[in-house]
Design a protein around this motif. Structure first.
Motif, short mmCIF file in Angstrom:
data_model
loop_
_atom_site.label_atom_id
_atom_site.label_comp_id
_atom_site.label_asym_id
_atom_site.label_seq_id
_atom_site.Cartn_x
_atom_site.Cartn_y
_atom_site.Cartn_z
N MET A 1 0.24 33.02 2.93
CA MET A 1 1.24 33.18 3.97
C MET A 1 0.98 34.50 4.71
N THR A 2 1.04 34.46 6.01
CA THR A 2 0.81 35.67 6.80
C THR A 2 2.14 36.25 7.24
N ASP A 3 2.16 37.56 7.41
CA ASP A 3 3.38 38.23 7.88
C ASP A 3 3.50 38.07 9.39
N PRO A 4 4.72 37.90 9.88
CA PRO A 4 4.90 37.79 11.33
C PRO A 4 4.68 39.15 12.01
N VAL A 5 4.37 39.11 13.28
CA VAL A 5 4.19 40.33 14.06
C VAL A 5 5.43 41.22 13.95
N SER A 6 6.61 40.61 13.92
CA SER A 6 7.85 41.38 13.86
C SER A 6 8.06 42.09 12.52
N SER A 7 7.17 41.87 11.56
CA SER A 7 7.27 42.61 10.29
C SER A 7 6.73 44.03 10.45
N ILE A 8 6.03 44.29 11.55
CA ILE A 8 5.51 45.63 11.83
C ILE A 8 6.64 46.48 12.41
N ARG A 9 6.73 47.68 11.92
CA ARG A 9 7.76 48.61 12.38
C ARG A 9 7.77 48.68 13.91
N ASN A 10 8.96 48.71 14.50
CA ASN A 10 9.21 48.84 15.94
C ASN A 10 9.04 47.55 16.74
N GLY A 12 9.80 43.71 17.57
CA GLY A 12 10.82 42.70 17.34
C GLY A 12 10.41 41.33 17.83
N PRO A 13 11.38 40.42 17.90
CA PRO A 13 11.11 39.04 18.28
C PRO A 13 10.52 38.88 19.68
N ALA A 14 10.97 39.67 20.64
CA ALA A 14 10.44 39.55 22.01
C ALA A 14 8.95 39.92 22.04
N PHE A 15 8.58 40.98 21.34
CA PHE A 15 7.17 41.37 21.29
C PHE A 15 6.36 40.31 20.55
N GLU A 16 6.95 39.77 19.50
CA GLU A 16 6.28 38.71 18.74
C GLU A 16 5.99 37.49 19.63
N GLN A 17 6.94 37.13 20.48
CA GLN A 17 6.73 36.01 21.41
C GLN A 17 5.62 36.31 22.41
N SER A 18 5.60 37.54 22.92
CA SER A 18 4.53 37.93 23.84
C SER A 18 3.17 37.84 23.16
N CYS A 19 3.12 38.30 21.91
CA CYS A 19 1.87 38.21 21.15
C CYS A 19 1.44 36.76 20.97
N ALA A 20 2.39 35.91 20.64
CA ALA A 20 2.06 34.49 20.43
C ALA A 20 1.47 33.87 21.70
N LYS A 21 2.04 34.21 22.85
CA LYS A 21 1.51 33.70 24.12
C LYS A 21 0.09 34.18 24.36
N ALA A 22 -0.25 35.33 23.79
CA ALA A 22 -1.59 35.90 23.94
C ALA A 22 -2.51 35.50 22.80
N ALA A 40 -4.47 45.05 25.72
CA ALA A 40 -5.28 44.48 26.80
C ALA A 40 -5.11 42.96 26.84
N ARG A 41 -5.09 42.33 25.68
CA ARG A 41 -4.92 40.88 25.64
C ARG A 41 -3.55 40.48 26.18
N LEU A 42 -2.52 41.26 25.84
CA LEU A 42 -1.18 40.98 26.37
C LEU A 42 -1.18 41.05 27.89
#
Length: 108
Positions: A1-10, A12-22, A40-42
């Motif tokens: 199981m991998t940790d979600p982007v939002s598990s990284i300090r600072n 949240g869900p909006a940044f996680e969604q942006s990452c997923a789109k990228a 850069a990818r974002l």
């Protein structure tokens, strides 16, 4: 199981969604890319450039609070941000993508 982007300090869900789109779907993938390549990818995927967003990412990947970035370190990050933005952000393409999203055209 991998940790979600939002598990990284600072980050949240909006940044996680942006990452997923990228195409960045886990905290591990984000860490492997590093802050500069990930940001850069974002930008290449339509994210609007924002210096605070960049340094929040940098601080988060270092496990530091977002507001820990000050003085010379912040100035150096601004130089890096400007270089990433110049290389990866196409304002014409970003505006085109914004308009397509507005009228309902989405990537398949």
């Amino acid at each position: 199981m991998t940790d979600p982007v939002s598990s990284i300090r600072n980050l949240g869900p909006a940044f996680e969604q942006s990452c997923a789109k990228a195409g960045i779907h886990s905290a591990e993938a984000l860490r492997d890319l590093g802050a500069d390549a990930a940001y850069a990818r974002l930008l290449q995927n339509g994210q609007r450039p924002h210096f605070i967003g960049y340094y929040v990412l940098v601080m988060g990947l270092q496990g530091r609070p977002w507001n820990d970035c000050k003085g010379e370190e912040k100035k150096a990050l601004r130089v890096k941000f400007d270089a990433i933005k110049a290389r990866a952000h196409d304002p014409v393409q970003s505006e085109f993508e914004r308009m397509m999203n507005l009228i309902g055209v989405r990537e398949a």
